[in-house]
Design an enzyme around this catalytic site. Sequence first.
Site, PDB file in Angstrom:
ATOM      1  N   GLU A  79       1.073  -1.354  -0.237  1.00 37.90           N
ATOM      2  CA  GLU A  79      -0.748  -0.482   0.091  1.00 37.90           C
ATOM      3  C   GLU A  79       0.839   1.235  -0.243  1.00 37.90           C
ATOM      4  OE1 GLU A  79      -2.016   1.073   3.675  1.00 37.90           O
ATOM      5  OE2 GLU A  79      -1.347  -1.272   4.783  1.00 37.90           O
ATOM      6  N   CYS A 111      -3.448  -3.659   4.695  1.00 32.91           N
ATOM      7  CA  CYS A 111      -2.238  -4.144   5.052  1.00 32.91           C
ATOM      8  C   CYS A 111      -3.001  -6.023   4.805  1.00 32.91           C
ATOM      9  CB  CYS A 111      -2.680  -4.184   6.903  1.00 32.91           C
ATOM     10  SG  CYS A 111      -1.929  -2.273   6.899  1.00 32.91           S
ATOM     11  N   HIS A 233      -2.625  -9.696  12.580  1.00 32.33           N
ATOM     12  CA  HIS A 233      -2.097  -8.550  11.648  1.00 32.33           C
ATOM     13  C   HIS A 233      -1.461  -7.734  13.458  1.00 32.33           C
ATOM     14  CE1 HIS A 233      -0.925  -4.834   9.352  1.00 32.33           C
ATOM     15  NE2 HIS A 233      -2.283  -4.477  10.405  1.00 32.33           N
TER      16      HIS A 233
HETATM   17  N1  CAA Z   1       2.265   3.192  30.701  1.00 26.09           N
HETATM   18  C1  CAA Z   1       1.549   2.389  30.068  1.00 26.09           C
HETATM   19  N2  CAA Z   1       0.697   2.487  30.035  1.00 26.09           N
HETATM   20  C2  CAA Z   1       0.078   3.971  28.939  1.00 26.09           C
HETATM   21  C3  CAA Z   1       0.717   5.095  29.312  1.00 26.09           C
HETATM   22  C4  CAA Z   1       1.481   5.121  30.243  1.00 26.09           C
HETATM   23  N3  CAA Z   1       2.558   5.980  31.172  1.00 26.09           N
HETATM   24  N4  CAA Z   1       0.325   6.015  29.570  1.00 26.09           N
HETATM   25  C5  CAA Z   1      -0.803   5.353  27.679  1.00 26.09           C
HETATM   26  N5  CAA Z   1      -0.965   4.419  27.960  1.00 26.09           N
HETATM   27  C6  CAA Z   1      -1.710   3.482  26.742  1.00 26.09           C
HETATM   28  C7  CAA Z   1      -3.378   3.821  27.585  1.00 26.09           C
HETATM   29  O1  CAA Z   1      -3.443   3.649  28.762  1.00 26.09           O
HETATM   30  C8  CAA Z   1      -3.697   3.385  26.058  1.00 26.09           C
HETATM   31  O2  CAA Z   1      -4.202   1.506  26.650  1.00 26.09           O
HETATM   32  P1  CAA Z   1      -5.496   1.117  25.461  1.00 26.09           P
HETATM   33  O3  CAA Z   1      -5.213   1.553  24.699  1.00 26.09           O
HETATM   34  O4  CAA Z   1      -5.205  -0.534  27.008  1.00 26.09           O
HETATM   35  O5  CAA Z   1      -6.007   1.760  26.841  1.00 26.09           O
HETATM   36  C9  CAA Z   1      -2.402   3.108  25.043  1.00 26.09           C
HETATM   37  O6  CAA Z   1      -1.138   3.742  26.320  1.00 26.09           O
HETATM   38  C10 CAA Z   1      -2.406   4.421  24.087  1.00 26.09           C
HETATM   39  O7  CAA Z   1      -2.707   5.276  24.690  1.00 26.09           O
HETATM   40  P2  CAA Z   1      -3.494   6.210  23.934  1.00 26.09           P
HETATM   41  O8  CAA Z   1      -5.135   5.304  23.789  1.00 26.09           O
HETATM   42  O9  CAA Z   1      -3.911   7.278  24.540  1.00 26.09           O
HETATM   43  O10 CAA Z   1      -2.938   6.321  22.650  1.00 26.09           O
HETATM   44  P3  CAA Z   1      -4.003   7.165  21.018  1.00 26.09           P
HETATM   45  O11 CAA Z   1      -4.837   7.697  21.405  1.00 26.09           O
HETATM   46  O12 CAA Z   1      -2.123   8.181  21.545  1.00 26.09           O
HETATM   47  O13 CAA Z   1      -2.567   5.780  19.779  1.00 26.09           O
HETATM   48  C11 CAA Z   1      -3.684   4.816  18.366  1.00 26.09           C
HETATM   49  C12 CAA Z   1      -2.839   5.053  19.851  1.00 26.09           C
HETATM   50  C13 CAA Z   1      -4.980   5.426  17.955  1.00 26.09           C
HETATM   51  C14 CAA Z   1      -3.892   3.760  18.257  1.00 26.09           C
HETATM   52  C15 CAA Z   1      -2.081   5.149  17.593  1.00 26.09           C
HETATM   53  O14 CAA Z   1      -1.547   4.495  17.300  1.00 26.09           O
HETATM   54  C16 CAA Z   1      -2.848   4.907  15.693  1.00 26.09           C
HETATM   55  O15 CAA Z   1      -3.515   6.497  15.285  1.00 26.09           O
HETATM   56  N6  CAA Z   1      -3.054   4.295  15.433  1.00 26.09           N
HETATM   57  C17 CAA Z   1      -2.781   4.169  14.031  1.00 26.09           C
HETATM   58  C18 CAA Z   1      -3.889   3.665  14.257  1.00 26.09           C
HETATM   59  C19 CAA Z   1      -3.639   2.116  13.902  1.00 26.09           C
HETATM   60  O16 CAA Z   1      -2.944   1.189  13.560  1.00 26.09           O
HETATM   61  N7  CAA Z   1      -4.398   0.948  14.044  1.00 26.09           N
HETATM   62  C20 CAA Z   1      -4.531  -0.287  14.347  1.00 26.09           C
HETATM   63  C21 CAA Z   1      -5.938  -1.159  13.048  1.00 26.09           C
HETATM   64  S1  CAA Z   1      -6.508  -0.497  12.310  1.00 26.09           S
HETATM   65  C22 CAA Z   1      -5.254  -1.535  11.107  1.00 26.09           C
HETATM   66  O17 CAA Z   1      -4.742  -2.675  11.992  1.00 26.09           O
HETATM   67  C23 CAA Z   1      -4.505  -1.613  10.211  1.00 26.09           C
HETATM   68  C24 CAA Z   1      -3.451  -1.190  10.476  1.00 26.09           C
HETATM   69  O18 CAA Z   1      -2.307  -1.911   9.986  1.00 26.09           O
HETATM   70  C25 CAA Z   1      -2.889   0.243  10.555  1.00 26.09           C
END
Ligand code: CAA
Length: 390
Positions: A79, A111, A233
């Site tokens: 992709e 993916c 994945h």
């Molecule tokens: N110590 C330990 N854990 C901590 C922490 C700390 N100090 N601070 C935060 N965390 C934890 C949070 O509690 C959270 O855990 P949970 O999910 O269990 O609640 C985790 O860390 C992540 O924190 P946030 O939810 O606040 O993170 P975020 O919102 O900034 O980002 C995300 C998370 C939205 C997934 C981001 O990484 C993202 O956009 N990723 C890209 C999209 C993606 O990968 N999607 C996956 C499904 S789609 C797919 O699979 C296709 C593909 O390949 C993209």
Amino acid sequence: MNIGIDKISFYTSHYYVDLKTLAEARSVDADKYYVGIGQEKMGIPAPDEDVVTLGGSAAYPLMKDGELDDVELLLFATESGIDQSKSAGIYVHGLLEMSSRCRSVELKQACYSGTAGIQMAIGFVARNPTKKALVICSDIARYELGSPGEATQGCGSVAILISANPRIMAIDPESGYYTEDVMDFWRPNYRSEALVDGKYSTMVYIHALLESWKQYAELSGRALTDFDRFCYHIPFTKMAEKAHKKLCRKCKVETSAEQMQLLLDESLRYSRKTGNCYSGSMYVGLTSLLDTADEDLANKRVGLYSYGSGCVGEFFSGVVQPGYREHLYTDQHRNMLENRSELTYQQYEDIYNYGVPTDGGEYVFPQYKTGPFRFSGISQHKREYESLVD
Ligand code: CAA
């Protein structure tokens, strides 16, 4: 006749950023990345790497071992393609000096496309049992600087040889798959970074998993407890763990922390160090499982869940073949991961902002550390590649 994975080889870039470096730059607690999303490092491609050089480097060990001689189908899943018309696979076909009696095409569905390629390759081999198919999954995961997705960036490629009587894994005939038109993650043609609705994407991933599993279970009659390992994945390793927990809850299967570790942990080791490899991610996980499991996995059944945003999910499975360890590239993978160079934050940002020129000029690119092939320049709007091996 069994059909499945005869060889599997993985390659990632020579450079990486430790996520504690990124955490410092973004004023975030490093444990959010290390523990919260379960990632340690992200692989960063040098300016003279692209999906062609990554893919060619993944397939190179197969070529050296004479494994590509009977290949008549080359499917290149990506992709992060480099051309709107020509398949990246044809560049790799040239670099690997493959036979001209070969079908070559590029596949895209986020993916998921690598798994589409595997299933098509199995169909090809069913019809041509003495021939083989090469599926290359190659991607560079790139999000905007400072965005929530940034820490999940990565890059890598997996080359998978599909044949009859495979030496590594026989793929079971049953499969559950699911398509739905959603906008959880996408990349318009005019952008080099993906756009993503992060939290929503994790929900769609799980929904597609549960739907795919339901079909798979109906078709195969297997229960969750019939599997010895799982590969998901892996956009980030925590996602795979969450997915498995959800599936267990749905199937009313109690799973302790120790069982979770046994079922998943080996498959997550490489991804923790490379980051997301999009189309290759699940296959990086499978390579990691086969390479790093202490237990002999011969005759063990592995559940495989592939997901591509947009979205398509597929749950299928395979049985590891006796003697599989003799046919892996474990030492090569270990050496590659151990001998990478760490980037400072500034080096990372400089490479991130380095854009491939689009003005039609003549360019020769400086040489960084790559695998056997590099993207050496552009001339008359044509990408030029250099082989660094005889
Ligand atoms: N110590 C330990 N854990 C901590 C922490 C700390 N100090 N601070 C935060 N965390 C934890 C949070 O509690 C959270 O855990 P949970 O999910 O269990 O609640 C985790 O860390 C992540 O924190 P946030 O939810 O606040 O993170 P975020 O919102 O900034 O980002 C995300 C998370 C939205 C997934 C981001 O990484 C993202 O956009 N990723 C890209 C999209 C993606 O990968 N999607 C996956 C499904 S789609 C797919 O699979 C296709 C593909 O390949 C993209």
